[in-house]
Scaffold this motif. Structure first.
Motif, short mmCIF file in Angstrom:
data_model
loop_
_atom_site.label_atom_id
_atom_site.label_comp_id
_atom_site.label_asym_id
_atom_site.label_seq_id
_atom_site.Cartn_x
_atom_site.Cartn_y
_atom_site.Cartn_z
N LEU A 52 160.17 55.48 53.67
CA LEU A 52 160.00 56.25 52.23
C LEU A 52 158.90 57.28 52.30
O LEU A 52 159.08 58.31 51.84
N MET A 53 157.86 56.95 53.31
CA MET A 53 156.90 58.02 53.54
C MET A 53 157.02 58.48 54.78
O MET A 53 157.42 57.75 55.68
N GLY A 54 156.56 59.58 55.22
CA GLY A 54 156.60 60.28 56.55
C GLY A 54 155.50 61.28 56.72
O GLY A 54 154.74 61.64 55.77
N GLY A 55 155.41 61.74 57.78
CA GLY A 55 154.01 62.41 58.16
C GLY A 55 154.26 63.28 59.60
O GLY A 55 154.91 62.69 60.51
N LEU A 56 153.71 64.10 59.76
CA LEU A 56 153.63 65.19 61.20
C LEU A 56 152.10 65.38 61.56
O LEU A 56 151.40 65.47 60.90
N LEU A 57 152.01 64.72 62.77
CA LEU A 57 150.59 64.69 63.38
C LEU A 57 150.67 65.69 64.33
O LEU A 57 151.52 65.93 65.23
N TRP A 58 149.54 66.68 64.13
CA TRP A 58 149.53 67.82 65.02
C TRP A 58 147.98 68.41 64.81
O TRP A 58 147.15 68.01 64.09
N GLY A 59 147.54 69.43 65.58
CA GLY A 59 146.27 69.90 65.55
C GLY A 59 145.95 70.69 66.83
O GLY A 59 146.62 70.85 67.68
#
Length: 288
Positions: A52-59
């Motif tokens: 349902l939810m998603g995310g992209l981890l970066w930096g």
């Protein structure tokens, strides 16, 4: 062999086969996605999600970002003339093509795809700023546990997961205390970066949809914004933090009018519950 012994043997073998079938082989660690820092564009990030939810981890440097999304956030308004396909039929198109009236056919059938909707709606971004002497060196996606990691040269670590059981994401920061934790709306991301982060700025198209400005709120360690979209849809992106000894916990959820009338209260309850359990407890049931 006696019938009883045969029966017991079959039962034990059946149990072994059942146990084997219920416990699939998980990906070995050498299959994990390991990225050297910096990761400066969201479309090259570590992908996380729970359906349902998603995310992209970066930096990069001392900043960790989590680009936020929920799968059913859409503006479904069509563009152009209503039910144009009923008027501009295949037969009419064939006749126009036979007459070499290509511009007319292109206008009929391509015009509906040139508007800003229907379109997917992004949900903004979370930004964690650690002290300036903290420098991220690598990111990792552990496939067997569906966790994202950001490793710092100092030994500090940021862990992230999207719970497989609840519509909430949980992050843990250890080894350094964040200087700032910001929740950016879609319009904040657009105005801050205007596409300069190296990838397309999704906020650019959303800014053309005619929505009112988001309503931001803050109480205690919680921050949120509520965005009114099209056709009665409203959604809330909510974040709350908690300091537990040397660990900083962050819980994030996205609720909408499809979940409840009081979707803000629902978001508060989800994050409070996740923070009360803590990362390790949420992780245990998530991994199972």
């Amino acid at each position: 062999m006696k019938p009883v012994k045969i029966f017991l043997l079959l039962i034990s073998l059946g149990g072994a086969f059942t146990a084997s079938a219920q416990i699939p082989d998980l990906p070995d660690a050498h299959y994990n996605l390991l990225l050297e820092a910096p990761v400066t564009t969201w479309d090259e990030a570590i992908p996380l999600g729970n359906g349902l939810m998603g995310g992209l981890l970066w930096g990069e440097d001392n900043t960790i970002r989590l680009s936020l999304d929920r799968g059913d956030l859409w503006d479904e308004r069509t563009s152009g003339e209503k039910e144009w396909w009923k008027k501009y039929t295949y037969q009419k198109g064939a006749e126009m093509i036979a007459q070499k009236k290509y511009d007319t056919v292109n206008r009929w059938w391509d015009g509906a795809y040139k508007g800003v909707s229907p379109t997917k709606l992004p949900a903004g971004r979370l930004e964690i700023k650690l002290p300036v002497d903290q420098v991220v060196k690598a990111f990792e996606l552990k496939l067997a546990t569906a966790e994202g990691f950001a490793y710092f040269k100092s030994g500090a670590i940021v862990k992230a997961l999207y719970s497989a059981n609840e519509p909430v994401a949980l992050l843990s920061v250890k080894g350094a205390v964040p200087d700032a934790i910001d929740l950016l709306s879609t319009s904040d991301v657009y105005h801050k970066n205007t596409g300069k982060d190296g990838g397309p700025s999704s906020g650019g198209s959303v800014s053309k949809l005619g929505y009112p400005d988001e309503i931001k709120g803050k109480r205690g360690n919680a921050k949120w914004y509520i965005q009114e979209a099209a056709e009665g849809l409203k959604y809330c992106v909510y974040m709350e933090t908690k300091t537990n000894g040397k660990e900083t916990l962050l819980a994030i959820t996205i609720t909408s009018t499809t979940d409840a009338d009081d979707f803000l209260s629902l978001a508060q309850k989800r994050c409070a519950s996740a923070l009360a359990k803590g990362y390790d407890v949420v992780r245990k049931s998530h991994v199972q």
